[in-house]
Design a protein around this motif. Structure first.
Motif, PDB file in Angstrom:
ATOM      1  N   GLU A  95       0.828  -1.203   0.000  1.00  0.00           N
ATOM      2  CA  GLU A  95       0.000   0.000   0.000  1.00  0.00           C
ATOM      3  C   GLU A  95       0.863   1.255   0.000  1.00  0.00           C
ATOM      4  O   GLU A  95       0.498   2.276  -0.612  1.00  0.00           O
ATOM      5  N   THR A  96       2.013   1.195   0.666  1.00  0.00           N
ATOM      6  CA  THR A  96       2.932   2.335   0.667  1.00  0.00           C
ATOM      7  C   THR A  96       3.473   2.576  -0.733  1.00  0.00           C
ATOM      8  O   THR A  96       3.587   3.735  -1.182  1.00  0.00           O
ATOM      9  N   ALA A 124       0.743   4.118  -2.802  1.00  0.00           N
ATOM     10  CA  ALA A 124       0.571   5.523  -2.405  1.00  0.00           C
ATOM     11  C   ALA A 124       1.691   6.386  -2.975  1.00  0.00           C
ATOM     12  O   ALA A 124       1.467   7.541  -3.380  1.00  0.00           O
TER      13      ALA A 124
END
Length: 398
Positions: free
Chosen positions: A45-46, A49
């Motif tokens: 998810e990082t 993002a």
């Protein structure tokens, strides 16, 4: 024999060029592997993002452009890469290995075969799916950094003549990719912005014809063209090529101008632009996937085009030119070595991902996953097979 294209701007320019490409290919591989590892870890998810970090150009409160990081990399950073490609293409055709018909015919025919056959294989495998067919050009590309990185690591196992041949094929392949992008991967055209890009191109031509020999002036006009092309519906990276082709070969003091720009840009593109593109685009989660997914039509068409299509297309087209007497075989190269280099042309990676991003733009994440699976699988297999074939030295000429 004529001067090598990479010797034209200094005694060891040839060596410097290949050193950049070889080291750049290693950095490119590290960036791609890192993206894959992160995408399949708790940091996924990082990573996603990171690719969505917003960026905008704001002039006097007026937002001119607003894009996430991924699109800034693909539209602007890759325009710098295509600018470098444009400089390489111009140098090759003006004073390099492609400056005469006799020099150009072998790599030109090989590059053409290496685009047509992979595209045909992909199209045959995906014939019943009109959406998937949009990706027909994905396996037609060759990643020069990866391919040359491998032949440089193989050292004396690959004759210099084949290194030059591979470079020329990859550069002509890039020219073909530029034409394909311009003709087949455009959105709805904005005639006003297209006209603005046309005016900017005319300005570049007038600057060239008027004898202007300052690169910064061409680059400023090129940035204006980039904005117009970006908003016109044609992919913005083409502005980099147009700008590069307009820059004169020599400055007012008769010193290399285009060549100096090319030399200065090479390390930035090799060690920053392309690795950043690889890191931002190569990340794909294998969660829920199996080996069987590789045999679905899209990834199979891409991998089949890269591994089989490139080898068959490049080798057969070159063989026809040599057998017909229209071109000479690369000096000091055995048939095994020649086939091995043809196999390395199947490393599509950067350009294949780039074209695939255009082909499947706006579609579901499933298409993106299939694209990356096919490109990564096909490129890795082509690289491994080419390396294995080239590993053993041979002394018998083709």
């Amino acid at each position: 024999m004529t001067t090598s294209p990479h010797q034209a701007h200094g005694g060891n320019a040839f060596t410097r060029f290949f050193a950049h490409e070889a080291a750049g290919g290693i950095v490119l591989a590290i960036a791609a592997v890192l993206a894959l590892i992160i995408s399949n870890s708790s940091w996924r998810e990082t990573y996603e993002a990171f690719t969505r970090i917003p960026g905008k150009v704001d002039i006097g409160g007026l937002v001119v452009l607003s894009k996430p990081l991924l699109l800034w990399v693909n539209d602007l950073w890759m325009a710098v890469f295509f600018f470098l490609v444009g400089l390489e293409i111009k140098r090759e055709f003006v004073e390099g290995e492609l400056a005469s018909r006799k020099q150009a015919i072998l790599p030109a025919a090989a590059a053409l075969g290496g685009m047509v056959v992979p595209a045909a294989i992909y199209a045959l495998i995906n014939l019943g799916d009109p959406v998937a067919l949009r990706g027909w050009a994905i396996p037609a590309a060759t990643d020069i950094a990866f391919a040359i990185g491998i032949v440089m690591l193989l050292g004396s196992r690959v004759p210099t003549s084949l290194k030059v041949f591979l470079t020329a094929v990859a550069i002509i392949d890039d020219l073909g990719a530029i034409v394909v992008i311009a003709l087949f991967y455009t959105d709805n055209l904005s005639l006003g912005m297209l006209a603005g890009a046309g005016v900017g191109t005319l300005v570049l031509l007038l600057l060239n014809r008027s004898g202007v020999r300052r690169a910064d002036i061409y680059i400023v006009v090129g940035l204006v063209i980039w904005v117009c092309v970006l908003k016109s519906g044609i992919h913005a990276t083409l502005a980099g090529v147009v700008t590069a082709l307009a820059i004169p070969m020599r400055d007012a003091d008769d010193q290399p101008l285009a060549g100096a720009l090319e030399h200065g840009l090479h390390p930035w593109v090799a060690f920053l632009v392309l690795p950043m593109f690889a890191f931002a685009n190569a990340g794909v989660s294998f969660q829920g996937m199996s080996l069987g997914n590789l045999f679905e039509p899209i990834p199979l068409g891409i991998a089949g085009g890269l591994v089989l299509g490139k080898t068959i297309g490049v080798f057969d087209a070159a063989w026809l030119m040599i057998r017909s007497g229209l071109a000479a075989a690369p000096a000091g190269a055995s048939t095994r070595q020649f086939i091995g280099v043809c196999m390395l042309c199947g490393i599509g990676f950067t350009m294949s991902l780039f074209i695939g991003g255009l082909a499947f733009q706006g579609l579901s994440a499933d298409f993106e996953a299939k694209l990356k699976l096919g490109v990564l699988g096909g490129s890795i297999l082509a690289g491994l097979l080419g390396t294995l074939v080239l590993w053993r030295k041979e002394i018998s000429p083709a």
